[in-house]
Write a protein that holds these residues in place. Structure first.
Motif, PDB file in Angstrom:
ATOM      1  N   TYR A 463       7.312   2.273   5.953  1.00  0.00           N
ATOM      2  CA  TYR A 463       6.730   1.213   5.138  1.00  0.00           C
ATOM      3  C   TYR A 463       7.281   1.331   3.721  1.00  0.00           C
ATOM      4  N   MET A 464       8.114   0.356   3.355  1.00  0.00           N
ATOM      5  CA  MET A 464       8.816   0.363   2.087  1.00  0.00           C
ATOM      6  C   MET A 464       8.121  -0.550   1.079  1.00  0.00           C
ATOM      7  N   ILE A 465       8.236  -0.182  -0.200  1.00  0.00           N
ATOM      8  CA  ILE A 465       7.640  -0.964  -1.281  1.00  0.00           C
ATOM      9  C   ILE A 465       8.729  -1.315  -2.283  1.00  0.00           C
ATOM     10  N   CYS A 466       8.837  -2.577  -2.633  1.00  0.00           N
ATOM     11  CA  CYS A 466       9.808  -3.018  -3.628  1.00  0.00           C
ATOM     12  C   CYS A 466       9.219  -2.812  -5.027  1.00  0.00           C
ATOM     13  N   CYS A 467       9.996  -2.186  -5.910  1.00  0.00           N
ATOM     14  CA  CYS A 467       9.518  -1.838  -7.248  1.00  0.00           C
ATOM     15  C   CYS A 467      10.499  -2.308  -8.308  1.00  0.00           C
ATOM     16  N   THR A 468       9.997  -2.450  -9.510  1.00  0.00           N
ATOM     17  CA  THR A 468      10.847  -2.765 -10.654  1.00  0.00           C
ATOM     18  C   THR A 468      10.211  -2.216 -11.925  1.00  0.00           C
ATOM     19  N   THR A 469      11.064  -1.768 -12.855  1.00  0.00           N
ATOM     20  CA  THR A 469      10.592  -1.330 -14.166  1.00  0.00           C
ATOM     21  C   THR A 469      10.901  -2.392 -15.211  1.00  0.00           C
ATOM     22  N   GLU A 470      11.367  -3.555 -14.741  1.00  0.00           N
ATOM     23  CA  GLU A 470      11.728  -4.629 -15.654  1.00  0.00           C
ATOM     24  C   GLU A 470      10.490  -5.429 -16.047  1.00  0.00           C
ATOM     25  N   ALA A 471      10.701  -6.528 -16.739  1.00  0.00           N
ATOM     26  CA  ALA A 471       9.588  -7.354 -17.199  1.00  0.00           C
ATOM     27  C   ALA A 471       8.743  -7.813 -16.016  1.00  0.00           C
TER      28      ALA A 471
END
Length: 481
Positions: A463-471
């Motif tokens: 089970y994968m989770i999409c992440c971002t540290t952007e705005a």
């Protein structure tokens, strides 16, 4: 006057009787009530373990078993809620009820004065569930007799931590219903295909339920091919290249030519696509069947049998799952403070399977009151901040593919946003683990994927989770078919 005197005498007599009852009647002993419920739950537990070791096919027996399982969840929840009262957020002090039992004579029952206002209503709840379970057990007499005639499927009890992660928790009744549909041999006719719609919210276990049923050896012997389609794979499908657009879950050349088609949709299906698909399937061998899963109620009209509806686990069942995962083989009665904290944490997550495995795993690996209290504190602050910032509970937002902040148990120099969690057959190489990030581990910058949890049961999804540290915004990551 003659009518007033008897009425006055009756009123005085009733008042005297009421006063005498209040003076001499004592409420049932709480210790006896708790021990009675504990023993009943043990009996129920044994019956359920025995039943879940058999392959039940009778619909009436399955309904009886479902009612008994729900009673067990409810009974365990009330018993634990009574034994492990909620923490006082301001003082972090709590008094506990330890269940006295001849199996453990060292345990004693004790109550603090601040629980007295809740005492009477709590006992009534406990007495109510005792009556329900007693009736359930008495109604199971014939059930237990018939159970002896059913074939044993597995010898290992299901309701222990060692096997909990390898079974479909709380879905045995639904699994048997799916198997009954798949193995039923009477056909609707050459012009009709048997279709079973399965409807439920996102991440409630629809795909896992179907996959587990399709791995049954009887199903694999019954169908020559099991083909899996997602919504975007159905475009331009024709019989000549049917397998080109499908994931072949199983191939059995020695069986008949009948097919099993699994279609996974997010919402509804285009009417033209559905008509075309059914037309193609009519060319296959008699007995070909379709299972179609979706979050939309619209697919119910496509079924030739009643739709199977799944929902998120109710709080009582969710607590049973969460407690077992968090404590493992440890006895919760030996850790009443941790059990109280765990109940608070489980209540915050509102039935999320993925959260249960991720957070309960973190608690199990960091088994201390200090860490658990800190986790509860961070979780409460996190939920409050997301409600204030985004207007909804983070679990609800994730189910809608909306971005939320990642829960962290350690200070971070920049925020991390999550969205669009999905399952895949294989975990990308070197994908960071969400648990490590939550504990303060190194976090990549930009857009990336993290491993939330890897299932130990079929279909063994990561089970994968999409992440971002952007705005703030929606993290767009590719989905694996």
């Amino acid at each position: 006057m003659n009518t007033l005197v008897p009425a006055a005498i009756t009123d005085i007599a009733s008042r005297l009787a009421s006063s005498a009852i209040k003076k001499y009647w004592q409420p049932p002993d709480a210790e006896v009530i708790l021990e009675t419920l504990s023993r009943l739950l043990l009996r129920v537990h044994i019956i359920i373990e025995e039943a879940e070791g058999k392959r039940l096919a009778n619909e009436g027996m399955l309904l009886q078993l479902q009612m008994l399982i729900e009673g067990m969840y409810r009974g365990n929840y009330l018993l634990d809620r009574f034994k492990y009262p909620a923490l006082q957020e301001d003082t972090k002090e709590v008094s506990y009820v330890s269940l006295s039992s001849k199996f453990n004579p060292a345990k004693r029952l004790c109550f603090s004065s601040h629980r007295k206002p809740l005492f009477s209503s709590s006992l009534k709840e406990l007495q109510g569930i005792i009556a329900t379970i007693e009736k359930g057990i008495s109604d199971m007499t014939e059930f237990v007799v018939f159970l002896r005639n059913y074939r044993v499927v597995h010898d290992q009890p299901r309701y222990t931590y060692s096997v909990l992660e390898n079974c479909i928790f709380g879905r045995q009744i639904e699994q048997e219903q799916v198997l009954s549909f798949l193995l039923q041999t009477d056909h609707l006719g050459d012009e009709d295909l048997a279709v079973l719609p399965i409807i439920g919210p996102r991440k409630c276990g629809k795909s896992t339920l179907v996959e587990h049923a399709c791995r049954d050896h009887r199903v694999r012997n019954h169908y020559s091919s099991i083909l899996f389609f997602r919504e975007n794979n159905l475009k331009d499908v024709n019989m000549s290249n049917l397998r080109e657009y499908a994931v072949v879950k199983h191939q059995n050349y020695s069986s008949s030519k009948r097919l099993l088609i699994i279609i996974e949709l997010a919402c509804d299906i285009c009417e033209q696509t559905w008509v075309s698909l059914k037309s193609l399937m009519s060319c296959s061998a008699p007995g070909t069947k379709i299972i179609i899963t979706s979050r939309s109620n619209e697919i119910e009209s496509l079924g030739t049998t009643a739709a199977l509806r799944l929902d998120l686990l109710h709080p009582e069942a969710y607590w049973y799952l969460f407690k077992t995962l968090a404590f493992g083989s440890r006895d919760t009665d030996e850790h009443p403070r941790l059990a109280s904290i765990a109940m608070e944490i489980a209540a915050e997550y509102r039935g999320s399977f993925l959260a249960a495995y991720i957070i309960a795993g973190l608690l199990r690996d960091n088994f201390s009151a200090l860490f658990w209290c800190s986790a509860l504190k961070h979780l409460r602050a996190y939920v409050r901040s997301q409600l204030r910032l985004l207007g909804d509970h983070p679990n609800n937002l994730l189910r809608k593919d909306q971005s939320v902040h990642c829960l962290r148990f350690a200070e971070a120099s920049y925020p991390l946003w999550m969205s669009n969690y999905y399952e895949t057959d294989s975990c990308p190489d070197r994908a960071p683990n969400i648990s490590d990030i939550m504990l303060g581990g190194d976090t990549p910058r930009g857009r990336f994927e993290v491993l939330g949890w890897k299932s130990r049961m079929a279909p063994y999804y990561s089970y994968m989770i999409c992440c971002t540290t952007e705005a703030p915004g929606h993290a767009v990551c590719r989905k694996h078919s």
